[in-house]
Write a protein that holds these residues in place. Structure first.
Motif, short mmCIF file in Angstrom:
data_model
loop_
_atom_site.label_atom_id
_atom_site.label_comp_id
_atom_site.label_asym_id
_atom_site.label_seq_id
_atom_site.Cartn_x
_atom_site.Cartn_y
_atom_site.Cartn_z
N PHE A 71 0.78 -1.18 0.02
CA PHE A 71 -0.11 0.00 0.00
C PHE A 71 1.01 1.18 -0.08
N TYR A 139 0.02 3.87 3.05
CA TYR A 139 -0.18 4.84 1.76
C TYR A 139 0.20 6.28 1.79
N PRO A 335 -6.09 3.88 -0.84
CA PRO A 335 -5.59 2.60 -1.03
C PRO A 335 -6.57 1.34 -1.29
#
Length: 828
Positions: A71, A139, A335
């Motif tokens: 991510f 992320y 994400p």
């Protein structure tokens, strides 16, 4: 050479040299922001190496050994291609556009601050699962790693360079988890339910008696158009597929309507009728492979770049620390994968459209409002909005127990009357767990895990269809749907009595309709009614789409089944179907009207028309022009501007009923004094006006008319593409493209009858998943992977999309690597 010529030659040489220099500077500035796609980069924060494979369309597939690395890399890749879009959305959802664009976006910021999306996201984040919070953080680290590596405006995107010239520039803030969560509030807003219908009803009531307003909102035609779920009922507090059912204020509204219009749409268009989606799934008993096929195409406003971003997220080895192998459509800024397939299952969305918002009329006096006979203090907060090129603006947001007063954020708001304010109660203004649902869907491997993930998907409520490699198909309605002790959500209600207050708990998830492996072997959802209310008691909504698309899809599937096993090519043909579902109703009525002159010759083309709305169809052009004029001539004189028809299948049903009542008051044009028009007068005028309009635009030769010459798509950049400065707009906008289809055709390229034939809603992506071999799945995006103007992938999928073609949707490692044209390695 004579001196005048020498002088001219020197000036021309200088101008050409300057033009070359400027062109070189522009090319350098544009290309400087293009992402690195090959070689290797160091990404602080990774725990191991990550590989990113991109195919010839620039679509990335990311391979990592831990979920956090996966991510984090997704955040980096999203930022590479789409950071400006992400930054713009972040400002939009926070009500901070005016910091960049000045007074032009002040009303939008006021509306967003009143709604409080960002504040709800801040409340929601700590309530999410710890794992979800960790992934959001990973992320954000990836986004910020890209941001740190690109400190200058020219490094980030052309938009930042343009803004630097306009107002001295803008330094983006670091990305945070709340930025991702807030974007899902925008998604929920654009896929909200019947809020506008409630306001439109109330506005129409200012000009018409209630019984005539109700004519404009006919009931769903269950006798002609099947709902999604045709079996089952609630039994012992659970929805059981096998169970059998048992018998059983004007000015404030105008201000509220302006407030809602001021909230910018990030996925849908201002023309909300016709915004929807198609999805269907067919079991292996009807397919050539013996395994299910699943199709999905969400209908949203066209955007440049597209709202979707295709990607694959793959753990090199599925372990407890890395449990994802998913390919599909993502949102830049969020994400995970929103719609797509894992290595075992696939799923698709269409908008369920339950009534999750109500408008409450309030009696406000000073800083109090009336509730159950007592004066209650309004909740208040102040919001300061910074404005580029001007002084900050401070607004006071006031709320009742039902929600924010949405009629108070406009400068000209002057409520009056007994009900002098309008409050909005909406499920998305309460913290939820939709972000948890995304990660759970991305991990799901079977029907039970899928249903468990769907239980977390609270807003926006969606129709979820499902298929897996074992052969199972299914449908689940998730979402937080309020329970109303009184009222049906179709009209604004008094807030001061308390009798229309929602119950504390929504409809339990276990009571929402669900089906697995239905007897007919397929499931179709197209924003049509979920289930017949005679079978199902809790109120979902009364404002469905009216089933023209869903019934057409069902008919095409049944026809395909009769011809033999269905394959992916047959699914694609259904997605491209342009049949006009109302032509069979309206054309016979048109043929009965006395009509002379050239319009009569144009009408002749409808006799042999196959009802398809292809690019080269003259009858499609004429029929749609007639339909446009039928609606405007019949209703514009009766309704306020905000409630006038834009087209779509609700108006199909309204006009279908009016055709059987030739003397109905709606046919009469109230602007013509003592003259009383009837149905045939309006139909005759509509055909004549349609002919004249098309003759003026396309020439008098009816056979030379082409629907594609009217029905065109402009791909407009959502920010600088609407700047009003021609040269800047030319940098970012693309098109036009001629596109087949029409509003409420399966190929739903919507248009607004009040404005013309230009396209306002599209299948924003298309996907066909083959569960017999996931590498045989196909997909297409509206524009392309890149958000960088002039990049090869800025709009390279647009013409492919317009032709109705699809690209390979590889997901297996061998196929992904074989198709790759670029490989980038990220190292710790």
């Amino acid at each position: 050479m004579p001196w005048p010529l020498r002088w001219f030659a020197r000036v021309l040489t200088v101008l050409l040299a300057l033009a070359l220099v400027l062109a070189g500077v522009l090319v350098y500035t544009v290309r400087k922001s293009f992402p690195q796609l090959e070689g290797s980069l160091r990404l602080p924060g990774l725990t191991g190496s990550v590989e990113i494979y991109r195919d010839k369309s620039g679509i990335p597939h990311i391979y990592a050994d831990t979920s956090a690395d996966l991510f984090m890399a997704q955040g980096f890749v999203h930022a590479q291609d789409r950071f400006y879009e992400m930054d713009f959305r972040r400002r939009l959802t926070s009500g901070r556009l005016s910091e960049l664009y000045g007074k032009a976006t002040l009303d939008q910021d006021k509306a967003l601050r009143t709604m409080g999306w960002r504040k709800v996201a801040e409340q929601e984040l700590p309530e999410l699962a710890q794992q979800t919070q960790d992934y959001l953080g990973a992320y954000a680290k990836g986004v910020n790693a890209w941001l740190s590596a690109n400190p200058n405006a020219s490094d980030r995107s052309l938009e930042y360079s343009v803004l630097k010239l306009q107002n001295g520039g803008h330094e983006p803030e670091k990305w945070g988890p709340v930025d991702s969560v807030a974007w899902l509030k925008a998604m929920a807003w654009d896929l909200r339910s019947n809020m506008e219908d409630e306001i439109d009803r109330a506005l129409a009531l200012t000009k018409l008696p209630r019984e005539r307003v109700e004519q404009l909102y006919p009931g769903y035609p269950f006798d002609r158009h099947a709902p999604i779920v045709g079996e089952g009922a609630i039994e012992q507090d659970r929805f059981d597929q096998r169970a059998q059912p048992r018998p059983r204020a004007g000015q404030a509204f105008a201000q509220a309507a302006r407030t809602l219009d001021a909230v910018p749409s990030t996925m849908s268009s201002a023309d909300r009728e016709g915004i929807g989606s198609n999805s269907w799934v067919i079991s292996g008993e009807h397919t050539a492979s013996g395994k299910p096929l699943l199709a999905n195409d969400p209908h949203l406003a066209p955007q440049m770049p597209s709202v979707w971003y295709q990607a694959g997220l793959h753990c090199r080895k599925i372990t407890e620390d890395c449990s994802y192998d998913v390919t599909g459509f993502t949102f830049s800024g969020v994400p995970g994968v929103i719609i797509g397939q894992t290595d075992k299952i696939s799923w698709g969305f269409t908008n369920l459209g339950p009534d999750v918002a109500d408008l409450f009329l309030e009696q406000v006096e000073g800083d109090t409002y009336l509730y159950k006979g007592e004066r209650v203090k309004l909740e208040t907060r102040q919001e300061q909005i910074k404005v580029a090129g001007g002084a900050p603006v401070t607004i006071t947001v006031r709320s009742t127990r039902h929600g924010p007063l949405i009629n108070e954020v406009m400068d000209d708001a002057k409520p009056s009357g007994e009900a002098n304010a309008v409050a909005l109660q909406w499920t998305a203004l309460t913290p939820g767990r939709t972000v948890d649902a995304i990660f759970a869907l991305n991990r799901a491997g079977d029907w039970e895990e899928f249903k468990a993930a769907a239980a977390l998907f609270d807003v926006p409520a969606q129709n979820l269809i499902y298929a897996d490699t074992s052969g199972k198909i299914g449908y689940q309605a998730p979402g937080r749907v309020p329970v109303r002790p009184k009222g049906d959500g179709t009209w604004p209600v008094p807030g001061w009595t308390g009798e229309y207050d929602w119950k504390t708990a929504p409809i339990p998830y276990d009571q929402l309709p669900s089906v697995q492996d239905p007897a007919e072997g397929f499931i179709v959802t197209a924003n049509n009614a979920v289930i017949d209310p005679r079978r199902y008691r809790p109120l979902l909504t009364k404002d469905w789409a009216y089933g023209y698309r869903s019934e057409r899809i069902r008919d095409l599937i049944k026809e395909a089944i009769k011809k033999g096993p269905i394959d992916a090519a047959a699914m694609g043909k259904i997605q491209q179907d342009t049949y006009n579902g109302f032509a069979e109703t309206l054309i016979p009525a048109l043929m009965e009207v006395d009509l002379a002159g050239p319009a009569g010759k144009a009408r002749e083309s409808l006799k042999t028309w196959d009802r398809a709305q292809g690019l080269g169809s003259a009858p499609a052009a004429y029929f749609n022009a007639v339909w446009r004029h039928v609606l405007t001539l019949t209703f514009n004189d009766d309704l306020p501007a905000a409630a006038r028809p834009t087209g779509g299948d609700r108006w199909y049903e309204v006009v279908r009923r009016l055709l059987a009542a030739p003397d109905d008051l709606f046919w009469d044009d109230v602007t013509t004094g003592n003259l009383k028009e009837t149905r045939d007068d309006i139909l005759r005028q509509a055909m004549a006006s349609a002919y004249q309009e098309l003759a003026d635009r396309l020439g008098e030769d009816v056979k030379g008319w082409r629907w594609g010459d009217l029905h065109r798509l402009e791909l407009v950049n959502g920010t600088l593409g609407t700047s009003g400065i021609g040269p800047i707009e030319a940098l970012f906008n693309r098109g036009p493209l001629s596109v087949a289809g029409g509003k409420d055709a399966v190929n739903a390229t919507g248009w607004n009858v009040q404005k013309g034939y230009e396209i306002t809603a599209v299948p924003s992506m298309r996907m066909i998943v083959d569960l017999s071999d996931l590498d045989k799945s196909r997909w297409i995006n509206l524009t392309g992977a890149s958000g960088h103007a002039f990049h090869d992938h800025y709009w390279d999928q647009a013409e492919v999309w317009a032709r109705g073609e699809l690209l390979p949707m590889y997901s297996k490692a061998g196929s992904v690597k074989k198709a790759a044209v670029h490989v980038l390695k990220l190292n710790p």
